[in-house]
Design a protein around this motif. Structure first.
Motif, PDB file in Angstrom:
ATOM      1  N   TRP A  11       0.672  -1.630  -0.463  1.00 42.93           N
ATOM      2  CA  TRP A  11      -0.033  -0.063   0.123  1.00 42.93           C
ATOM      3  C   TRP A  11       0.675   1.103   0.132  1.00 42.93           C
ATOM      4  O   TRP A  11       0.271   2.454   0.338  1.00 42.93           O
ATOM      5  N   ARG A  16       0.885   5.550  -6.010  1.00 44.40           N
ATOM      6  CA  ARG A  16      -1.252   5.136  -6.170  1.00 44.40           C
ATOM      7  C   ARG A  16      -1.464   5.809  -5.058  1.00 44.40           C
ATOM      8  O   ARG A  16      -1.685   4.453  -3.989  1.00 44.40           O
ATOM      9  N   PRO A  18      -4.268   6.434  -2.193  1.00 43.01           N
ATOM     10  CA  PRO A  18      -5.614   6.169  -1.373  1.00 43.01           C
ATOM     11  C   PRO A  18      -6.545   6.505  -2.146  1.00 43.01           C
ATOM     12  O   PRO A  18      -6.375   8.196  -2.522  1.00 43.01           O
ATOM     13  N   GLU A  68      -9.827  -1.225  -2.882  1.00 44.38           N
ATOM     14  CA  GLU A  68      -8.853  -0.751  -3.257  1.00 44.38           C
ATOM     15  C   GLU A  68      -8.216  -1.747  -4.017  1.00 44.38           C
ATOM     16  O   GLU A  68      -7.231  -1.827  -5.244  1.00 44.38           O
ATOM     17  N   GLU A  69      -8.494  -2.979  -3.795  1.00 45.16           N
ATOM     18  CA  GLU A  69      -8.139  -4.065  -5.082  1.00 45.16           C
ATOM     19  C   GLU A  69      -8.813  -5.112  -4.744  1.00 45.16           C
ATOM     20  O   GLU A  69      -9.921  -5.567  -3.470  1.00 45.16           O
ATOM     21  N   ARG A  86      -4.821  -0.155  -6.403  1.00 45.27           N
ATOM     22  CA  ARG A  86      -4.818   1.038  -6.007  1.00 45.27           C
ATOM     23  C   ARG A  86      -4.519   0.993  -7.641  1.00 45.27           C
ATOM     24  O   ARG A  86      -4.624   1.724  -8.091  1.00 45.27           O
ATOM     25  N   ARG A 194      -7.555   8.839  -9.504  1.00 46.05           N
ATOM     26  CA  ARG A 194      -8.883   7.958  -9.906  1.00 46.05           C
ATOM     27  C   ARG A 194      -9.560   8.894  -9.069  1.00 46.05           C
ATOM     28  O   ARG A 194     -10.979   8.535  -9.031  1.00 46.05           O
TER      29      ARG A 194
END
Length: 288
Positions: A11, A16, A18, A68-69, A86, A194
């Motif tokens: 993470w 990338r 969150p 996120e995944e 992500r 995103r």
């Protein structure tokens, strides 16, 4: 959602970040609007499966669930959909069109969603997204059309439909699941943020859905049929539909009919509709 501090964590990719849940809720949830709840989870098997379970328990229309995944994302015909954490948008929405929309018209929801995603991305990412019937999202990478996303609509009880969307955003060439896949990054999108992309897609989906529902699901009156045909990369091509039972149907894709089916003009002069539920795959002739 809290961020692990281990720099080796999956993470910790600073390229990338969150999703900003608070900002997304502020930007999308409003009185009288379609979206009323928005949740982000770090990881799940399938947002469609999770949201469908909540729908069967009575969850109201307008819920949005984002991961996120996804570790067990699904496409049509139970195909798998996986991507690095992500690196994309993986989310599902809960819709309850109500008695005003005949059940026979619910098959338009994945096509409607394709139109909404394409128009949202055109504004937010500056990328032309073509629609491969019935539920693939295509972008152009080095002059070649590649699949960058897909849509899966599933019934969840008598009156609910869960629509899942998977979209590759920042995937690099080395991360693609297959060499023929694509992403917004590889298509030179002007934005890979995103949060921005998700807001644009959900606002677009709300507009098109409310327009379609106000027309009682009529694809022509709502403009969905025309908009889908305009953005459909399949139309005008000679394709082969691989059907169950080892059957094939080859012809030129000439129209999307009022039931959302792809109409093929075959060599014998007939026009034959192919329903999404009956088809295994449609591809341009001469492609792998």
């Amino acid at each position: 959602m809290t961020e692990p501090h281990d720099p080796a964590s999956r993470w910790s990719d600073l390229e990338r970040p969150p999703l900003d849940v608070r900002a997304l809720r502020q930007g999308l949830i409003r009185p009288g609007g379609l979206w009323n709840t928005l949740d982000v989870v770090a990881s799940t098997g399938s947002t469609n499966s999770d949201l469908a379970a909540r729908a069967r328990a009575g969850l109201a229309e307008g819920a949005v669930l984002i991961a996120e995944e996804q570790t067990a994302g699904r496409g049509r015909l139970d195909r798998r959909w996986t991507a690095p954490a992500r690196s994309g948008l993986f989310f599902s929405v809960l819709l309850r069109p109500g008695p005003a929309v005949p059940g026979a018209r619910l098959g338009w929801l994945p096509l409607l969603t394709g139109v909404a995603v394409a128009t949202g991305l055109a504004r937010a990412a500056g990328v032309d997204t073509a629609l491969k019937w019935p539920n693939d999202l295509l972008v152009t990478v080095d002059g070649e059309e590649r699949k960058a996303g897909g849509i899966l609509a599933e019934r969840a009880g008598d009156d609910a439909v869960v629509v899942g969307i998977g979209l590759n955003v920042s995937l690099r060439a080395a991360e693609l699941p297959v060499p023929t896949a694509g992403s917004l990054a590889l298509a030179n999108a002007v934005s890979l943020d995103r949060d921005t992309l998700l807001r644009a897609v959900l606002r677009s989906l709300e507009r098109w859905y409310e327009q379609w529902r106000a027309a009682e699901g009529d694809p022509a009156l709502s403009g969905i049929q025309e908009a889908y045909a305009a953005g459909c990369a399949t139309l005008g091509r000679t394709v082969r539909a691989e059907l169950p039972g080892d059957r094939e149907l080859t012809g030129e894709a000439v129209a999307i009919d009022g039931d959302g089916r792809l109409v093929l003009a075959t060599a014998d002069g007939a026009r034959r509709p192919v329903g999404a539920g009956d088809i295994v795959h449609v591809r341009a002739l001469g492609t792998p």
